[in-house]
Design a protein around this motif. Structure first.
Motif, PDB file in Angstrom:
ATOM      1  N   GLU B  39       0.847  -1.210   0.000  1.00 29.18           N
ATOM      2  CA  GLU B  39       0.000   0.000   0.000  1.00 29.18           C
ATOM      3  C   GLU B  39       0.875   1.249   0.000  1.00 29.18           C
ATOM      4  N   VAL B  40       0.543   2.186  -0.898  1.00 29.64           N
ATOM      5  CA  VAL B  40       1.287   3.452  -0.950  1.00 29.64           C
ATOM      6  C   VAL B  40       0.723   4.381   0.118  1.00 29.64           C
ATOM      7  N   TYR B  41       1.579   4.837   1.018  1.00 32.20           N
ATOM      8  CA  TYR B  41       1.141   5.722   2.095  1.00 32.20           C
ATOM      9  C   TYR B  41       1.280   7.185   1.658  1.00 32.20           C
ATOM     10  N   ILE B  42       2.399   7.502   1.042  1.00 33.98           N
ATOM     11  CA  ILE B  42       2.603   8.834   0.463  1.00 33.98           C
ATOM     12  C   ILE B  42       3.024   8.620  -0.984  1.00 33.98           C
ATOM     13  N   ALA B  43       2.374   9.313  -1.924  1.00 33.64           N
ATOM     14  CA  ALA B  43       2.740   9.164  -3.339  1.00 33.64           C
ATOM     15  C   ALA B  43       3.502  10.403  -3.793  1.00 33.64           C
ATOM     16  N   VAL B  59       8.627  -0.047   5.898  1.00 33.71           N
ATOM     17  CA  VAL B  59       8.230   0.778   4.752  1.00 33.71           C
ATOM     18  C   VAL B  59       9.438   1.111   3.889  1.00 33.71           C
ATOM     19  N   ARG B  60       9.172   1.419   2.633  1.00 34.63           N
ATOM     20  CA  ARG B  60      10.224   1.724   1.677  1.00 34.63           C
ATOM     21  C   ARG B  60       9.939   3.084   1.054  1.00 34.63           C
ATOM     22  N   ALA B  61      10.977   3.922   0.941  1.00 31.07           N
ATOM     23  CA  ALA B  61      10.832   5.207   0.250  1.00 31.07           C
ATOM     24  C   ALA B  61      11.576   5.108  -1.065  1.00 31.07           C
ATOM     25  N   TYR B  62      10.902   5.457  -2.154  1.00 29.01           N
ATOM     26  CA  TYR B  62      11.573   5.394  -3.448  1.00 29.01           C
ATOM     27  C   TYR B  62      11.122   6.536  -4.335  1.00 29.01           C
ATOM     28  N   GLU B 103       2.979  -5.717   5.905  1.00 29.29           N
ATOM     29  CA  GLU B 103       1.847  -5.121   6.618  1.00 29.29           C
ATOM     30  C   GLU B 103       2.421  -4.270   7.746  1.00 29.29           C
ATOM     31  N   THR B 104       1.971  -3.025   7.842  1.00 30.83           N
ATOM     32  CA  THR B 104       2.632  -2.071   8.737  1.00 30.83           C
ATOM     33  C   THR B 104       1.606  -1.312   9.577  1.00 30.83           C
ATOM     34  N   VAL B 105       1.867  -1.225  10.867  1.00 28.74           N
ATOM     35  CA  VAL B 105       1.010  -0.445  11.754  1.00 28.74           C
ATOM     36  C   VAL B 105       1.744   0.846  12.109  1.00 28.74           C
ATOM     37  N   ILE B 106       1.092   1.965  11.833  1.00 23.55           N
ATOM     38  CA  ILE B 106       1.714   3.259  12.119  1.00 23.55           C
ATOM     39  C   ILE B 106       0.846   4.091  13.057  1.00 23.55           C
ATOM     40  N   ILE B 107       1.503   5.024  13.736  1.00 22.14           N
ATOM     41  CA  ILE B 107       0.799   6.069  14.486  1.00 22.14           C
ATOM     42  C   ILE B 107       1.034   7.346  13.687  1.00 22.14           C
ATOM     43  N   GLU B 108      -0.029   7.891  13.144  1.00 16.24           N
ATOM     44  CA  GLU B 108       0.092   8.997  12.210  1.00 16.24           C
ATOM     45  C   GLU B 108      -0.190  10.342  12.873  1.00 16.24           C
ATOM     46  N   LEU B 109       0.591  11.346  12.488  1.00 12.92           N
ATOM     47  CA  LEU B 109       0.367  12.718  12.958  1.00 12.92           C
ATOM     48  C   LEU B 109       0.257  13.636  11.749  1.00 12.92           C
ATOM     49  N   ASP B 110      -0.489  14.697  11.920  1.00  9.31           N
ATOM     50  CA  ASP B 110      -0.509  15.733  10.902  1.00  9.31           C
ATOM     51  C   ASP B 110       0.453  16.829  11.351  1.00  9.31           C
ATOM     52  N   TYR B 111       1.378  17.213  10.480  1.00  6.39           N
ATOM     53  CA  TYR B 111       2.433  18.141  10.880  1.00  6.39           C
ATOM     54  C   TYR B 111       1.888  19.501  11.301  1.00  6.39           C
TER      55      TYR B 111
END
Lengths: 198, 198
Positions: B39-43, B59-62, B103-111
């Motif tokens: 799943e793409v989290y940030i495109a 996660v992978r950043a590319y 499969e990844t569990v994250i805690i997300e914040l809005d900057y």
């Protein structure tokens, strides 16, 4: 050259500073020093937690590896900063030499004095964070160059980001900063010249 | 693995936080999310100023370069953080894709929410600066590897700093992170194997 997002940040920061603040900061903590060309400012093994703003001149950071080979990690020039970062951030002796590459005028700070000052004036904490954030962006940009760009692209990117530097620094140091051999750099420059002539 | 200087810093930071503070922070700002593998989290092109702490997963950043070639810049795993850093620090659309590799569990914040929170609670500014400082040290260490180490040394350094990662990630991605071709990486691994057998 300063990038737009940095300029915006700097302008925001200055809103929080009065001229009195700036004077207080510098008169209490900072010393001006002139280093002659070739003078070592920080040596490998040093534990002094120094940092400095470069008013004029050029400095080089390098390491001597286990085989006795000198590797240049970076150059910093007017309006940039240098620091004994192993000492400051890791509390370890410096692995690097930082030497004046030209006659250089710096404004020197002692990190522990800066820390004490920050404890008394927490309103500057935000400015300090911005400063470190800019260093992080600069470092990330350079790191990206190693993963995302070819050696030739990295060289072109380097000269566009550091105008005038290649005139002040012999090629072998530029090659080291780019993580390539001097022979590779010669080939790259030849290729670029040939392309521009066609 | 956490390094000693970081541990000391974290302990100092926690002295300034109460359990109430931490609860307030997370209940007000953070959301838990599960990303499925792939799943793409940030495109690339996204402008959302998101950041996240990885509770579990990888996660992978590319980036996809002008020639359409995918280049992997980094992996981040449990207890590390990810961010749309072009959006956050430069106010520009993301150049990178960040996708769940497992499969990844994250805690997300809005900057922007985090920023507003920080304005109201400046006592956390110091903790934030420490966090950015640690990111800077990590980035500098990785950058140093490109200038100071050979490709083989950089690979060995990478596996010692990222234990277990090579088992979770195909070789072509590791090669990209190291800034070398998959063929170079194969040769390096062969050479290391031969040395260990002699």
């Amino acid at each position: 050259m300063i990038e737009l997002y940095k300029l915006t940040e700097y302008l925001q920061l200055f809103k929080e500073f009065s001229m009195e603040d700036v004077k207080l900061f510098f008169s209490a903590l900072a010393r001006s020093k002139t280093l002659r060309a070739g003078e070592v400012y920080i040596a490998a093994g040093d534990t002094n937690r120094k940092l400095a703003h470069i008013k004029q001149g050029l400095v080089r950071a390098y390491m001597v590896n286990e085989e006795g080979v000198e590797k240049t990690l970076f150059f910093r020039k007017e309006d940039q900063q240098i620091a004994a970062y192993d000492c400051i951030f890791k509390n370890e002796p410096s692995r690097f030499y930082i030497e004046a590459f030209e006659e250089t005028v710096i404004i020197e700070l002692d990190y522990d004095q800066l820390q004490a000052f920050m404890e008394r004036h927490p309103q500057y904490e935000k400015a300090r964070r911005h400063f470190i954030q800019n260093l992080l962006m600069e470092t990330l940009t350079r790191l990206e160059g190693f993963v995302l760009l070819s050696n030739e692209e990295r060289y072109l990117d380097f000269i566009s980001r550091n105008p005038g530097l290649v005139q002040r620094v012999p090629e072998k140091y530029i090659a080291s900063v780019l993580g390539i051999t001097p022979e590779s750099l010669s080939r790259i420059k030849k290729r670029i010249k040939e392309k521009s002539e066609n």
